[in-house]
Motif scaffolding. Structure first.
Motif, PDB file in Angstrom:
ATOM      1  N   ASN A 131       0.829  -1.205   0.000  1.00  0.00           N
ATOM      2  CA  ASN A 131       0.000   0.000   0.000  1.00  0.00           C
ATOM      3  C   ASN A 131       0.864   1.256   0.000  1.00  0.00           C
ATOM      4  O   ASN A 131       0.663   2.178  -0.787  1.00  0.00           O
ATOM      5  N   SER A 132       1.840   1.273   0.909  1.00  0.00           N
ATOM      6  CA  SER A 132       2.704   2.450   1.058  1.00  0.00           C
ATOM      7  C   SER A 132       3.565   2.674  -0.178  1.00  0.00           C
ATOM      8  O   SER A 132       3.711   3.810  -0.642  1.00  0.00           O
ATOM      9  N   SER A 133       4.144   1.603  -0.715  1.00  0.00           N
ATOM     10  CA  SER A 133       5.017   1.747  -1.883  1.00  0.00           C
ATOM     11  C   SER A 133       4.230   2.200  -3.106  1.00  0.00           C
ATOM     12  O   SER A 133       4.729   2.973  -3.936  1.00  0.00           O
ATOM     13  N   THR A 134       2.967   1.724  -3.223  1.00  0.00           N
ATOM     14  CA  THR A 134       2.130   2.143  -4.341  1.00  0.00           C
ATOM     15  C   THR A 134       1.834   3.635  -4.265  1.00  0.00           C
ATOM     16  O   THR A 134       1.931   4.362  -5.257  1.00  0.00           O
ATOM     17  N   GLN A 135       1.473   4.113  -3.073  1.00  0.00           N
ATOM     18  CA  GLN A 135       1.198   5.532  -2.919  1.00  0.00           C
ATOM     19  C   GLN A 135       2.463   6.369  -3.106  1.00  0.00           C
ATOM     20  O   GLN A 135       2.414   7.481  -3.639  1.00  0.00           O
TER      21      GLN A 135
END
Length: 261
Positions: free
Chosen positions: A75-79
């Motif tokens: 989730n964090s890497s995508t954002q």
């Protein structure tokens, strides 16, 4: 990110193609039976476990992304990848969520008939929106996941994405027996909505996937409940008519109900 979103769309389309093939096989069997026994069986509003597979997978992933470290990092890497490109924040997702359903009404107005007439499909779609809202709004307040932009703690699940996939599933169910390519086209609009919820920094990837699952599930439940709802509303008596219509105004979605006696 493109690979993940493409995989999401392919999973949905693959299972829907299987369902469509199953439906066509059932129709062929029913057509044969109608010729020999003059009996027509309609499976449109019958519920089966197969219809739960796709939404269950998507919802399970969304829920898992709330607690599993690997999925939270995704989730964090995508954002982070999205923020690097600094996309312009636009509000098309507020409108695209209803686009597949709007297409159904528009196509019917131009003579491309779906499975149901105006009254019946309005009841089904209105029920789907009601179920979607009844699921997503309480969940947002119960889960309290913070949005990527830190604006509030109502991130999971994505309500816009849920409505978008509820609309896309509605379009699929209306046209799957007559035009499969047209039926699945609504999913591209639903994926567009989910992508822009992330581009606008309003949702994590897991929120969008979970929202998609809840949307599909809501529409399947709406089709299953439709016969029961029409019975509750008084059936199709000659001097009685009723209609449920969805509406959207200034960011708020709802359902209107009118009954004539």
């Amino acid at each position: 990110m493109k690979g993940l979103l493409s995989s999401l769309l392919l999973i949905v389309l693959s299972f829907q193609r299987i369902h469509a093939q199953d439906s066509l096989q059932v129709e062929k069997i029913n057509d044969s039976a109608a010729v020999s026994k003059n009996i027509s069986l309609d499976k449109t509003h019958q519920f089966s476990y197969k219809k739960l597979i796709v939404p269950t997978v998507l919802i399970s992933y969304g829920v898992a992304s709330l607690g599993i470290d690997g999925l939270k990092r995704l989730n964090s890497s995508t954002q982070y990848e999205i923020s690097e490109h600094k996309p312009d924040h636009i509000k098309l997702d507020s409108y695209s969520q209803f686009a597949p359903a709007a297409l159904v009404y528009g196509l019917n107005a131009f003579g491309v008939q779906g499975k149901h007439n105006l009254r019946d499909r309005s009841i089904i779609y209105g029920t789907s929106l009601l179920i979607t809202t009844a699921i997503t709004v309480p969940l947002k307040h119960a889960v309290k996941e913070e949005r990527p932009d830190l604006s509030n703690k109502l991130s999971f699940p994505s309500g816009h994405t849920a409505i978008a996939f509820a609309s896309a599933q509605f379009m699929f169910r209306e046209y799957k027996d007559s035009n499969f390519l047209l039926a699945v086209s609504g999913y591209s609009l639903a994926v567009f909505t989910g992508v822009y919820r992330m581009l606008n920094n309003k949702h994590w990837f897991g929120d969008v996937v979970g929202g998609a699952g809840f949307g599909i599930l809501s529409t399947e439940l709406a089709y299953w409940l439709y016969p029961k709802i029409t019975t509750l509303l008084g059936g199709k008596k000659e001097n009685s008519s009723s209609m449920i219509m969805p509406y959207y105004q200034k960011g708020n979605a709802g359902i209107g109900f009118v009954k004539n006696f």
